[in-house]
Motif scaffolding. Structure first.
Motif, PDB file in Angstrom:
ATOM      1  N   GLU A  41      -2.422  -2.875  -3.491  1.00 42.36           N
ATOM      2  CA  GLU A  41      -2.338  -3.932  -4.487  1.00 42.36           C
ATOM      3  C   GLU A  41      -1.912  -5.228  -3.817  1.00 42.36           C
ATOM      4  OE1 GLU A  41       0.650  -3.188  -7.425  1.00 42.36           O
ATOM      5  OE2 GLU A  41       0.215  -5.007  -8.549  1.00 42.36           O
ATOM      6  N   ASN A  85      -0.588  -9.277  -4.712  1.00 42.27           N
ATOM      7  CA  ASN A  85      -0.106 -10.160  -5.781  1.00 42.27           C
ATOM      8  C   ASN A  85      -0.265 -11.625  -5.400  1.00 42.27           C
ATOM      9  OD1 ASN A  85       1.898 -10.545  -3.910  1.00 42.27           O
ATOM     10  ND2 ASN A  85       3.559  -9.689  -5.118  1.00 42.27           N
ATOM     11  N   LYS A 119      -3.447   3.812  -2.026  1.00 42.56           N
ATOM     12  CA  LYS A 119      -3.587   2.733  -2.993  1.00 42.56           C
ATOM     13  C   LYS A 119      -3.150   1.408  -2.401  1.00 42.56           C
ATOM     14  CE  LYS A 119      -3.057   5.604  -7.074  1.00 42.56           C
ATOM     15  NZ  LYS A 119      -2.384   5.800  -8.359  1.00 42.56           N
ATOM     16  N   GLN A 135       0.839  -1.184   0.000  1.00 47.52           N
ATOM     17  CA  GLN A 135       0.000   0.000   0.000  1.00 47.52           C
ATOM     18  C   GLN A 135       0.874   1.234   0.000  1.00 47.52           C
ATOM     19  OE1 GLN A 135      -1.684  -1.444   4.192  1.00 47.52           O
ATOM     20  NE2 GLN A 135      -2.116   0.714   3.901  1.00 47.52           N
ATOM     21  N   SER A 155     -12.464  -0.480  -6.402  1.00 51.36           N
ATOM     22  CA  SER A 155     -11.735  -1.693  -6.780  1.00 51.36           C
ATOM     23  C   SER A 155     -11.772  -1.848  -8.297  1.00 51.36           C
ATOM     24  CB  SER A 155     -12.363  -2.917  -6.100  1.00 51.36           C
ATOM     25  OG  SER A 155     -11.634  -4.083  -6.391  1.00 51.36           O
ATOM     26  N   ALA A 157      -7.265  -7.338  -7.832  1.00 54.38           N
ATOM     27  CA  ALA A 157      -5.936  -7.202  -7.223  1.00 54.38           C
ATOM     28  C   ALA A 157      -5.712  -5.824  -6.599  1.00 54.38           C
ATOM     29  CB  ALA A 157      -4.857  -7.466  -8.261  1.00 54.38           C
ATOM     30  N   HIS A 158      -6.638  -4.911  -6.812  1.00 52.86           N
ATOM     31  CA  HIS A 158      -6.468  -3.541  -6.321  1.00 52.86           C
ATOM     32  C   HIS A 158      -7.698  -3.069  -5.550  1.00 52.86           C
ATOM     33  CE1 HIS A 158      -3.597  -3.782  -9.673  1.00 52.86           C
ATOM     34  NE2 HIS A 158      -2.902  -2.873  -9.008  1.00 52.86           N
ATOM     35  N   ASN A 174      -8.442   0.654  -3.704  1.00 51.18           N
ATOM     36  CA  ASN A 174      -7.965   1.975  -3.302  1.00 51.18           C
ATOM     37  C   ASN A 174      -8.980   2.626  -2.368  1.00 51.18           C
ATOM     38  OD1 ASN A 174      -5.785   1.536  -5.088  1.00 51.18           O
ATOM     39  ND2 ASN A 174      -7.017   2.305  -6.794  1.00 51.18           N
TER      40      ASN A 174
END
Lengths: 110, 116
Positions: free
Chosen positions: B24, B26, B22, B6, B68, B72-73, B75
């Protein structure tokens, strides 16, 4: 509102001593988790217990879920300075959100 | 490689400003979260998304809006910042919804927001 009260709130002991941290609620949970959080980092899961009365051991750490699934304890044997951190319990119900406890800040003195 | 990352890690801003954090992951997880940790270290969920769909929306002021763009993200945008918004905001993810055994929640390192 489900509330998880942890005790003690603060604990400072000498290296080598034993300690127990408690997590209590009036609500029943389907699972109970314990996390450790170090300064500047996010919580990291230590264990999940799901059965009333369940005991899990992780090296020097022993976790117990109460028979009625309303409470839990974390016992540390022969504490080390690396055990220092914020310990958080968290209760869960199936697909619902995780409710975190009030936290115990543990300091192990060398 | 960081599993849940983040940005920014630290943010100092004036009252009334709008800011975004933000996040993300993985790990290939379907579910993402935003948590707020106050000065007493109490950690409370704000939002949860599963496959870009809002699942949990706690009692959070409308000034907080998660977005979203893909799974994977996730915010977090905050409008009209107030002094009481000062806290550490944690992004997290898990393989699926739910709190059972085997569904570990992985937290990011946190974003320390200070509103002055």
């Amino acid at each position: 509102t489900q509330l998880l009260e942890q005790s003690p709130q603060f604990l400072s002991i000498q290296e080598g001593e034993n300690l127990t941290v408690y997590c209590n609620s009036s609500s029943v949970f389907s699972s109970l988790q314990w996390y450790r959080q170090e300064p500047g980092e996010g919580p990291v899961l230590l264990v999940t217990v799901v059965t009333g009365g369940e005991v899990k051991k992780l090296k020097r750490l022993t976790f117990q879920f109460g028979d009625a699934r309303k409470d839990s304890s974390l016992h540390i044997t022969a504490a080390q300075t690396g055990d220092t951190g914020l310990y958080l319990c968290a209760g869960g119900h199936g697909n619902e959100k995780l409710t975190f406890g009030t936290g115990t800040r543990l300091t192990i003195i060398p | 490689d960081t599993a849940v990352s983040q940005t920014p890690k630290y943010l100092v801003t004036q009252m009334g400003n709008d800011k975004s954090i933000k996040c993300e992951q993985n790990l290939g997880h379907d579910t993402m979260y935003w948590y707020k940790q106050d000065s007493k270290k109490f950690l409370k969920i704000m939002f949860s998304y599963n496959n870009k769909e809002l699942i949990i929306n706690e009692t959070v002021p409308n000034r907080f809006s998660p977005k979203s763009p893909d799974k994977a993200h996730l915010n977090l945008h905050i409008n009209s910042l107030e002094l009481g918004d000062s806290a550490v905001y944690f992004c997290a993810s898990s393989r699926r919804q739910g709190t059972g055994s085997g569904n570990t929640i992985y937290f990011g390192e946190g974003s320390w927001l200070t509103v002055v």
